[in-house]
Structures are given as structure tokens and as C-alpha cells.
Enzyme design. Structure first.
Site, short mmCIF file in Angstrom:
data_model
loop_
_atom_site.label_atom_id
_atom_site.label_comp_id
_atom_site.label_asym_id
_atom_site.label_seq_id
_atom_site.Cartn_x
_atom_site.Cartn_y
_atom_site.Cartn_z
N ASP A 175 0.85 -1.18 0.00
CA ASP A 175 0.00 0.00 0.00
C ASP A 175 0.89 1.24 0.00
OD1 ASP A 175 -3.03 0.78 0.52
OD2 ASP A 175 -1.78 2.17 1.68
N ILE A 176 0.62 2.18 -0.90
CA ILE A 176 1.41 3.41 -0.97
C ILE A 176 1.07 4.29 0.23
CG2 ILE A 176 1.93 5.47 -2.32
CD1 ILE A 176 1.16 3.92 -4.82
N GLU A 218 -4.77 2.28 -4.25
CA GLU A 218 -3.31 2.34 -4.27
C GLU A 218 -2.68 1.04 -3.74
OE1 GLU A 218 -4.57 4.26 -0.31
OE2 GLU A 218 -5.34 4.02 -2.35
#
Length: 298
Positions: A175-176, A218
Site C-alpha cells: 500500500d502506498i 493504491e
């Protein structure tokens, strides 16, 4: 209505319109109509084996398919198929075959309980169209990664394979970090640029047999075949550092991003289903974020 109008709108047969293209339809193919690999196209050349074994040229992971299920042979415009004493048999147009059988354009071949293949001859244009169609159906438009549908199908077949053969399988969930802040500060185009660039970086950093897919928003998932949990954590840390060192140019600005990564793996993680494996990787991802982000957790 005039006779002239009728004559002008008379449709010609495609082969009459394109005799050269028709004569080039000499590439034997199997298209998977039903089963976990639905939509996939296999180009047939020489002798190719159908089965679950990794050594098979036409590898299919559906239940009921034997490791060495059947063999197809193509010589010029002649193709035949032979059952290899499979457990559930091979069927051509609904009839179980007991010997070598010639197959022709349009024949349907069933192997296992749920996989049906359509045999046909194609030209280069047919193959290109099919590949483009499959790409649009299985790939995410922005990142060009595999989409969630493909990920779930592939993860299901890989987990069953690992359980059946007692091999390892690992799943990374990335996950960004603070992605919403990127969008709010620099705009959604910048956020898209960051996501697309990092997807490209990750795809190039893993093996060809691994699967990188956009899970949602994301979040990116990576399937690591035949990789145990310890090696998967090592791989995740390498990817984390790679992302941390990547710069993204957007709108004249240089942007940086980091990722948090959760790692789960079979058989270390006692999971029986795809949902349980994803849940374990998600929980590990949550631990990575809760511990301060830009880190790996298992």
C-alpha cells in the site's frame, strides 16, 4: 426501393473480400472457453502436452485435469489429439476419445471437469486481436498491471497447486503510504503518475513467473510462486527499498513515495482458502502501517 440499392448492399463473404488473409489462416490455436484460464489463447506448434504439470506446454490448473492429460500434434494443416490415459478422459465435441483423433476448425475439446478448449486456425491479425482483447480484459488501464479478477483466479489455482504438491506460495500486499496526501497536494494526475511508475518498477523487479496485480486503489498484490515466507520477506524488503529510492516526475515536480508491505505465505500461514491468505497478508499490512509505515511485516 430500387434494384440498384439492393445490389450495392449485398454482402460478400469475408473470404471473397480478403482471399490473401483467408489463405494465411494456418496458425493452429486453442482458445479456453471455460475454466480458470478462460479466454487464454495457446498457439499450437509441433507436439504439445496438456496437463497440470509445470512441464506441460499447455498448463491448465482446473480440477480433474491429470498432470499429463492429453497430447496435441500439429503438422501443417493437420492436427490430432490423444488422451494420455487421464483419470477423467478427453472429449471431442462431447464424445470421449479412445485413440488418436483428428481435430478440425471449430472442434471443442473438454479436459477435466470444467475446461473446454476450442480448436481453430487463425492468422496473425486474429492472434493480435485476441491478445489485445485479453489484455484489456485482464489488465488495469492505468497501471497496466493485472486486475483483481485475474489475481483472484490465479491465486486460487496457485494455492491449490501448492497444497496439492506441498510447495510454498507467498503473497505480498503493498500500500502506498499517505497516497491521499499526494492526491490532495499535487492533484489526481500526479497521484496517477506515482501509481503507474511504481507499478512499472515493481513489475520489472520480480520474476516472470510472479504475478503483480492492482488489488484496488493504491494497493498492489504480488504472488510469489514456490517462495517460502522468509525469502518472501527478503523480497518484500528489497522492493520496499527500491520504491523508496524511486523518483517520479509529474507536472515539473519530482515526487517520492514509500510503501508498507504485508507478507503471508503457505504453508507457514495455515490458510485453506484464497480469502484466508489475503486476510493474513492484509493483517500483516495493517501491522506494517501501524508500526510507522515504510516497512515490511509478516
Amino acid at each position: 426501393m430500387s434494384d440498384e440499392w439492393d445490389e450495392d448492399t449485398t454482402a460478400a463473404e469475408p473470404d471473397d473480400l480478403h482471399p490473401k488473409l483467408a489463405s494465411q489462416r494456418n496458425r493452429a490455436t486453442f482458445t479456453v472457453l471455460t475454466g480458470s484460464a478462460s479466454g487464454k489463447l495457446f498457439k499450437l506448434r509441433g507436439t504439445m502436452t496438456i496437463g497440470r504439470s509445470p512441464t506441460c506446454e499447455i498448463r491448465l490448473e482446473d480440477d480433474g485435469i491429470s498432470r499429463q492429460h492429453a497430447v496435441v500434434r500439429c503438422e501443417g494443416d493437420v492436427a490430432t489429439i490423444e488422451d494420455l490415459q487421464s483419470r477423467n478422459g478427453t472429449f471431442v465435441n462431447g464424445e470421449r476419445i479412445r485413440e488418436i483423433v483428428k481435430i478440425v476448425d471449430g472442434d471443442k475439446i473438454q479436459v477435466g471437469r470444467s475446461t473446454v478448449l476450442r480448436f481453430s486456425f487463425a492468422d496473425a491479425l486474429d492472434e493480435s486481436f485476441h491478445e489485445n482483447l485479453m489484455s484489456s480484459a485482464l489488465r488495469d488501464g492505468l497501471t497496466k498491471l493485472f486486475n483483481k479478477r485475474y489475481l483472484m483466479d490465479r491465486l486460487d489455482s496457485e494455492l491449490k497447486f501448492a497444497q496439492r504438491h506441498e510447495t510454498s506460495l507467498s503473497l505480498l500486499m503493498l500500500d502506498i503510504d499517505h497516497f491521499k496526501k499526494v492526491n490532495d497536494t499535487h492533484g489526481h494526475l500526479a497521484g496517477d503518475a506515482v501509481l503507474a511508475q511504481l507499478a512499472n518498477v515493481l513489475s520489472r523487479a520480480v520474476r516472470n513467473e510472479d504475478v503483480v496485480a492492482r488489488f484496488g486503489g493504491e494497493e498492489i498484490a504480488i504472488i510469489l510462486r514456490a517462495i517460502g515466507i522468509d525469502q518472501a520477506v527478503h523480497t518484500a524488503e528489497r522492493l520496499r527499498k527500491l520504491v523508496e529510492g524511486t523518483s517520479v516526475e509529474s507536472g515539473g515536480k519530482t515526487l517520492k513515495a514509500t510503501v508498507s508491505i504485508g507478507v503471508a505465505g503457505f504453508p507457514t500461514t495455515p490458510t485453506k482458502t484464497v480469502a484466508e491468505l489475503i486476510d493474513a497478508a492484509d493483517k500483516a499490512l495493517y501491522r506494517a502501517k501501524h508500526a510507522g509505515r515504510n516497512r515490511v511485516s509478516r
